[in-house]
Design an enzyme around this catalytic site. Structure first.
Site, mmCIF file in Angstrom:
data_model
loop_
_atom_site.group_PDB
_atom_site.id
_atom_site.type_symbol
_atom_site.label_atom_id
_atom_site.label_comp_id
_atom_site.label_asym_id
_atom_site.label_seq_id
_atom_site.Cartn_x
_atom_site.Cartn_y
_atom_site.Cartn_z
ATOM 1 N N ASP A 47 14.608 32.338 22.833
ATOM 2 C CA ASP A 47 14.298 31.169 23.692
ATOM 3 C C ASP A 47 14.493 30.940 25.081
ATOM 4 O OD1 ASP A 47 15.746 28.255 23.592
ATOM 5 O OD2 ASP A 47 15.988 28.784 21.927
ATOM 6 N N HIS A 83 19.374 25.069 26.692
ATOM 7 C CA HIS A 83 18.846 25.102 24.664
ATOM 8 C C HIS A 83 18.986 26.726 24.469
ATOM 9 C CE1 HIS A 83 15.469 25.001 22.044
ATOM 10 N NE2 HIS A 83 16.091 23.688 21.835
ATOM 11 N N SER A 138 15.277 22.492 16.487
ATOM 12 C CA SER A 138 16.337 24.089 17.197
ATOM 13 C C SER A 138 17.346 24.531 16.360
ATOM 14 C CB SER A 138 15.800 23.226 18.531
ATOM 15 O OG SER A 138 14.596 23.345 19.200
#
Length: 1451
Positions: free
Chosen positions: A808, A883, A1213
């Site tokens: 990520d 994220h 996600s």
């Protein structure tokens, strides 16, 4: 005789008696002359120009070269917004000299009254309208003004022609004014002149060059009937369709609109008199969202661009601002005689075939009828077929295709991947009568160029008649009489001039080509609009843009549309009933595949070329090798390599190279030709191509080189040493040397170096770097996890001993979610490191976060640069985006008490596997996630010793051999690593699911029953429900009543609340309504705040419907659904002083039905592999609270000064790490299980009902299997599934053979050189032992045998029972099972069903179940009669453990 000078006139003559009369005559003539000139000047400047002489300036519309213009200045304040599609008026114009100017007008034709004249004079386009009244001016009413755009919008693109297409080297096709290189008439199929190898997407440059020859150009915009914008829109988006972020894709469009709106010409009609051309399908310019994975740009959705007319090769039936123009053919005549000769030749041809078809099947599209058409062609003795699927074929030759069309009476033209095909125009050029199966393929597309009465030139057979085998094409066409065929063919031949584009370097005489027809139609459209504005009326009553396709079909005088026989073909995509096979989004998703196919199917024969290729060896060469196994000494079949790397000259590129295993010897080579990948900057981000090959004579044996080197790294360097100049150190070019995830390396190479490298032994394929995009305090409770002795957490040890690898954006190591308090020691199997970098050192790792790495080389080679607003990017594993921190903590974060988002959603934060260890691999940066970096991370993670890999990233569906994640994850699976990926956020579009490999767990998103109400209270007492996580959202917290304002109607995007678009005087101190879409949700709130607004209501549009992803806004705000938005705007329009307040309700749990499918969650069926049901399961992905870095505010905006340890996010996600953590729990409880067993346990125990016991919902209807897969994940039951489906790696290889992948495809994925013929012979009737069943029934197939093997992983003394429950309308016959084998057979009659029922089979036979139980299922297909009569071909089944029973559910 010498002429006498006037000064030498005799005085004697002047003194004669007749001198007085002579003088009077002269005075009279002088008076008359003066009067004439005064009258002429008065008429010209006052009557014609509508102004006084003093007001007039030089306004002569002199035709000029558009290279130099001097535009006039005019303004216009407001125009009604009613752009519609319409047919041309039908009027024709004379051939006009190129040097004319307006002169005097016959005043007897001016019949306007004084009142109406004053009414007309106030419009700035009056002068343009009046030019048509000047009958002595052949250009009257036909002047075109051409904007002198900066070269970046057109000519500069041609200078970078290698970047214009991913699949094609457009440099060749932009020559000869866009026609491409000449075609040699080798076989006598073409004419000797006028034929060119024209690319189907070259209309941009052809049209612009034709415009330069237009006879009525003007440099005075005030007399222009229309204004042309020479922007190469198609070329622009083609450069960036693949692998570029939305900012890059939108940049030129936004730049263009900004440039145009500053021009005075724009103000005349706010752009409604402007038109531009894009030689691509409309879906490339209609991106629905700002998700990076969404397709195309948003040019046609820009508010200003909606006013212009866009001429495209395929238009949208539901939008009014685009218009279909023909695809370019290969014929570009320079004079009328060329056309007449060709037409006469087509009339005289003898046509031996009744019908013909050139094309390939679409087995991955269940709605396509191409397969049935091909079957009918093969069975008919009167039909001719050219299959254009794979390999070398006559279908790939323009001469072969034209020869077939010329020998056929009728040419079949079904849909391609979208409505239209270039082939339709090629066939009509050959005088072949087209047969269409969908009205969108021609009748509603090209209304300017084709007659309304389609029966005069074509045959229409509805798709359903072919799909249901109701019609024999041969019989249908044979019924047409020879006399009628002759009439129709003559009509087709007469249409040829209007369907071709003449040579742009010349112009036809009396004939009107496709360019002339289109320009006249635009002029007619603008003229009608101007007259309607003057008269204060609209062209149509009750205009509905969704019915745009109908208006062009109206007869003259009709002003309103009603029901139409073609309505079923054009149902809105959201209805799900469109029989077109492609909504706008579907067509956009499929367009890359269509372009690739069309490229392969239209390679021209170049003048002087002796190969059937449109490109030269110098562009790029792919190799096809024979291999010989050294151990067994037998020959192996040829391996087709799928990708040829393409490069721009000089600049270096990042590529990945694959090798032949060392035990094979190259004996010979084939080569073919490829073309330029569409990229700008130093990194390729394209896709794998299937290339056609031509065999070379002779064999060229080479020995493998790997045994000569001590390591793979040294071996990889040796290739660069041979390809790179000795003056440069070759090791500096190596990016990554892969050893676990792939056999190969990534490197930077120039074009010449790539060509040298391709010729070396052991090189199998060269692939371009590809970019992917990124796709809690309560969710664990929602899933039923709690730290009690009976719970799954306790039974699995909270995931202890398992290592989760997360790929990520990195991690914020200081987050309390990554504390190692109470964590066990680092597992001995761990071989990873804690890589130091910017603001990150080895001490940031601990017993929880045991490893961290970052991968930058692919990212650094990217062309994109960060915008000034981008937050600091750390060159280390540290997360600067949030994220990665969010997803990592969701998967394995430890318990954090009192967690909340600024006080909201408070509780104990825990990941799914709080006892698991975490290893972070940073592969995503501000520009995206590059495949070379991803593959390098997977390569290292395999060696590091991770147990689970979690990837919350992806793109759109890809063939498995072109999917880097699929390739790397296969190796991971072989090493016993479970790979979990996000399904993507492209829902609710069908076939949008990404990460489709069967060895990957593909996760969709669902909702929670946790809400954050923020209700809008109107001053009329009504309430509108909304949600928000604004920090003021506390129970009973209320904003003060504010005035409501919705700023819409402009061209600056104010309705979307772009930054800088909201006038401060209109929004200061008010509650602003902002439409969702285009820009970010929290960015809209910032725009309102910067403009002085006090609060915001974020209103969903028809795209978002009722989706409720909340945000932590920077000002009081709430999000309302689409239905509520309609109510709110109705209220605002109903009163002069609308007012409202927002009433916040805190956090509410358990009051709503859940789980439900998230609207954005990608849907199946699998695009590349429909025999596997995808997604596999869904998991919580909406409004998930998890860890957050301290460098960002909770809104993700750099301007947000607030800091918090947690924030809320939504997406697949967020769903992916939930299942990654659950997989870790299962691995901890069952360390001996394979990745397939882990996934089977998750799938076979998933829930198909929500917490209320009712079916999981998808919007307002029960969710289908393509939305939820096996169901909603249930971690408690997944730990003890009872029975599981296990799959060996070898089984996946056999499965790839059933997909008809080539040997090279399979080698690319699996690194195994296999013979599919041998494998399938040994495994007759093979079907992958997948935990769900998805069947494809081809035409004529009535039953299939599907086998599944279940393994008992529960108690060895378990007793199962069998019980068959049939759904309504289905008869089931079952046999008494044996101990080791159970065969259940059922027949399904044809019945009318809205939804496929569930078929439950429970085990009732009381006997001990052995370790393996084989179950065979045989059944016929359901035939589902829906609105359009379509047939469902997909069947799915799954096992679910319920107490002591096992349930097989089939839909």
């Amino acid at each position: 005789m010498r002429r006498r000078s006037p000064t030498s006139v005799s005085s004697e003559l002047m003194e004669k008696g007749g001198g007085k009369n002579q003088h009077n005559r002269l005075c009279l003539l002088a008076s008359l002359s003066a009067f004439f000139w005064i009258f002429l000047l008065y008429f010209h400047f006052v009557v014609l120009a509508g102004s006084t002489v003093n007001e007039s300036v030089n306004l002569d519309p002199t035709p000029i070269n558009p290279e130099s213009k001097t535009p006039g200045f005019v303004t216009y304040d407001r125009l009604p917004d009613n752009p519609v599609k319409s047919s041309p008026s039908g009027s024709t114009s004379e051939t006009i000299p190129s040097n004319v100017t307006p002169s005097s007008i016959d005043t007897t034709r001016l019949k306007t009254t004084s009142t109406s004249s004053q009414k007309i004079e106030k419009f700035p386009f009056t002068r343009a309208l009046r030019t048509v009244e000047n009958k002595s001016d052949p250009c009257g009413g036909r002047y075109i003004y051409v904007h002198d755009l900066p070269s970046r919008f057109n000519e500069d693109m041609l200078k970078e022609c290698r970047s214009l297409s991913l699949w094609t080297n457009m440099c060749k096709f932009t020559t000869d004014a866009g026609m491409g290189p000449p075609l040699e008439n080798v076989e006598g199929v073409f004419s000797n002149t006028g034929w060119y190898a024209t690319n189907q997407f070259a209309v941009d440059v052809i049209f612009s060059n034709r415009m330069k020859q237009y006879e009525c150009l003007t440099n005075d915009s005030s007399v222009a009937a229309a204004i042309f914008v020479p922007f190469y829109a198609g070329f622009d988006i083609a450069r960036y369709l693949w692998g570029h972020n939305v900012s890059r894709r939108d940049a030129a469009s936004l730049d263009l609109v900004d440039w145009l709106m500053k021009r005075p010409e724009w103000g005349i009609m706010q752009g409604r008199d402007h038109f531009l051309v894009a030689g691509r399908i409309t879906w490339d310019f209609r991106r629905l969202t700002d998700e990076e994975s969404d397709w195309g740009n948003k040019l046609l959705f820009l508010p200003a661009a909606k006013n212009m007319s866009m001429l495209v090769v395929e238009s949208s039936p539901w939008n009014a601002n685009d218009f279909g123009i023909p695809y370019p053919t290969y014929f570009h005549p320079a004079k009328d005689a060329d056309v007449f000769i060709w037409q006469d030749r087509m009339r005289k041809l003898e046509r031996k075939w009744l019908f013909s078809f050139a094309g390939a099947p679409r087995p991955d599209n269940p709605k396509s009828i191409r397969g049935q058409i091909i079957d009918q062609c093969k069975k008919s003795k009167m039909g001719k077929l050219l299959e254009c699927d794979f390999g070398e074929s006559k279908c790939h030759s323009p001469s072969s295709i034209m020869q077939m069309f010329q020998s056929s009476l009728f040419c079949l033209q079904p849909q391609g991947d979208s409505y239209t095909r270039r082939s339709a125009f090629d066939s009509m050029l050959a005088g072949c009568i087209p047969v269409f199966f969908h009205p969108g393929s021609a009748y509603t597309q090209y209304t300017w160029h084709l007659p309304k009465n389609y029966t005069t030139y074509s045959v229409f057979i509805p798709e359903d008649d072919i799909r249901k085998s109701n019609v024999s094409i041969e019989e249908r066409l044979s019924q047409i009489s020879p006399e009628q065929v002759k009439i129709m063919r003559e009509n087709v031949i007469n249409l040829i001039p209007s369907l071709i584009y003449a040579d742009p370097r010349s112009k036809l005489g009396t004939l009107k080509d496709a360019f002339d027809v289109a320009v006249q139609a635009v002029i007619d459209k603008v003229t009608r609009l101007r007259k309607n504005i003057i008269e204060g009326r609209t062209e149509y009553d009750n205009f509905v843009e969704e019915n745009s396709w109908k208006y062009a079909l109206l007869d003259e005088g009709q002003r309103e549309v009603g029901g139409h026989e073609w309505d079923p073909f054009f149902s809105k995509p959201k209805d799900g009933n469109a029989d077109s096979g492609g909504s706008s989004a579907e067509a956009a998703k499929n367009s890359w595949k269509n372009e690739r196919r069309e490229h392969r199917a239209s390679r021209p024969i170049l003048a002087g070329a002796d190969k059937l290729l449109g490109l030269t060896p110098s562009v790029g060469t792919a190799f096809l090798f024979y291999f010989q196994a050294q151990m067994s000494h037998h020959f192996i079949s040829p391996v087709q390599l799928d990708l040829v790397s393409r490069f721009r000259a000089i600049a270096t590129r990042s590529i990945a190279i694959r090798f032949v295993p060392s035990d094979y010897t190259v004996l010979g080579s084939f080569h073919g030709f490829s073309d330029q990948i569409s990229m700008s900057g130093p990194v390729h981000t394209g896709y794998t191509l299937n290339c056609n090959f031509i065999q070379e004579d002779g064999l060229h044996p080479h020995g493998t080189t790997k045994p000569l080197f001590s390591s793979k790294f040294r071996w990889h360097l040796s290739f660069l040493e041979r390809a790179v100049s000795p003056e440069e150190h070759h090791s500096s070019r190596l990016l990554y040397s892969y050893s676990s995830a792939m056999e190969g390396f990534a490197a930077m190479l120039s074009e010449s170096e790539m060509e040298s490298l391709q010729k070396l032994p052991d090189v199998v394929a060269i692939r371009p770097d590809m970019r992917f995009q990124l796709q809690t305090t309560y969710s664990y409770k929602f899933l039923g996890l709690s730290p009690t002795r009976e719970d799954a957490w306790y039974k699995s040890g909270f995931g202890r001993g398992v290592i989760i690898g997360v790929l990520d954006t990195g991690v914020w190591p200081e987050s309390p979610s990554f504390s190692d308090q109470g964590m066990p020691p680092v597992p001995k199997k761990w071989r990873g490191i804690c890589q130091e970098g910017q603001d990150f050192n080895s001490s940031n790792c601990n017993r929880k976060l045991i490893g961290a790495r970052f991968f930058t080389k692919g990212h650094r080679m990217a062309s994109t640069s960060a915008s000034p607003e981008t937050v600091q990017e750390y060159a280390s594993p540290r997360d600067s985006h949030g994220h990665g921190t969010h997803t990592t903590s969701t998967a394995g974060g430890v318990s954090v008490p009192m967690a909340s988002v600024l006080g909201l959603g408070s509780g104990v934060a825990r990941g799914m596997a709080p006892g698991a260890h975490i290893a972070v691999y940073k592969v995503c940066w501000f520009s995206g996630c590059y495949s070379s970096d991803i593959l390098a991370a997977m390569d290292v993670a395999i060696r590091d010793g991770v147990d689970v890999l979690s990837l919350s990233l992806g793109g759109f569906p890809l063939p498995l051999f072109a999917d880097t994640i699929a390739i790397g994850s296969f190796r991971a699976m072989e090493h016993g690593i479970s790979v979990v990926c996000a399904a993507g956020n492209n829902g609710p579009i069908q076939n949008s699911v990404a990460n489709e490999a069967p060895w990957i767990a593909t996760i969709g998103a669902s909702t929670l029953d946790r809400k954050f109400p923020a209700i809008v209270q109107l001053d009329n007492g009504q309430f509108i429900y909304g949600e928000s996580m604004y920090p003021g959202n506390r129970f009973s917290s209320t904003t003060k009543e504010l005035e409501l304002v919705y700023v819409a109607g402009g061209d600056n995007g104010s309705e979307f609340c772009f930054r800088g678009s909201l006038p401060r005087e209109k929004v200061h101190g008010k509650m602003v309504v902002c439409d969702r879409g285009v820009n970010g949700r929290t960015e809209k709130g910032l725009a309102v705040k910067e403009s002085g607004g006090a609060a915001m209501i974020l209103a969903n549009t028809a795209i978002n419907l009722e989706e409720d992803s909340v945000d932590v806004h920077v000002l009081p705000a709430t999000l309302i659904g689409f239905d509520e938005a309609v109510r709110l705007k109705g209220y605002i329009n109903s009163t002069s002083t609308p007012r409202a307040r927002i009433v916040y309700g805190g956090t509410v749990i358990g009051k709503s039905r859940a789980p439900a499918v998230a609207q954005f969650s990608a849907r199946g069926p699998s695009y590349s592999n429909p025999s596997i049901l995808k997604p596999d399961v869904i998991a919580p992905g909406v409004n998930i609270i998890a860890a957050w870095p301290q460098n960002l505010g909770p809104s993700s905006l750099p301007e947000d000064p607030r800091r918090t340890n947690f924030t809320v996010m939504s997406g697949t996600s967020m769903a992916c790490p939930h299942v990654s953590g659950i997989a870790a729990l299962i691995r901890s409880a069952h360390p001996e299980w394979t990745p397939a067993a882990v996934k089977s346990a998750i799938m076979t125990t998933a829930d198909v009902t929500d917490h209320s016991g009712h079916p999981i919902m998808d919007g307002d209807k029960p969710a289908g299997v393509f939305a939820i897969g096996a169901g909603h994940v249930n971690p408690k039951r997944a730990l003890g599934p009872g029975l599981i489906y296990d799959i060996r790696p070898d089984d996946y290889v056999t499965h790839l053979c059933t997909l008809r992948y080539t040997r090279s495809d399979i080698f690319t994925i699996t690194h195994r050189n296999v013979s599919c013929n041998d494998l399938l012979q040994m495994n007759r009737g093979f079907s992958l032992n997948y935990p769900s069943i998805s069947l494809i029934f081809k035409h004529g197939t009535r039953s299939k045998m599907i086998k599944r093997h279940v393994t008992n992983v529960g108690s060895p003394n378990s007793i199962y029972s069998v019980e068959v429950t049939a759904p309504e309308g289905v008869k089931v016959r079952g046999q008494k099972p044996h101990l080791s084998d159970l065969e259940v057979t059922w027949a399904v009659p044809v019945c009318e069903l809205q939804y496929l029922p569930f078929l439950a089979i429970n085990f009732t036979h009381e006997a001990q179940v052995p370790k393996t139980l084989a179950i065979s299922l045989t059944h016929m297909t359901y035939e589902v009669m829906q609105g359009s009569g379509s047939v469902h071909h997909y069947r799915t089944a799954k096992f679910v453990k319920e107490r002591q029973n096992v349930m097989l559910q089939t839909t």
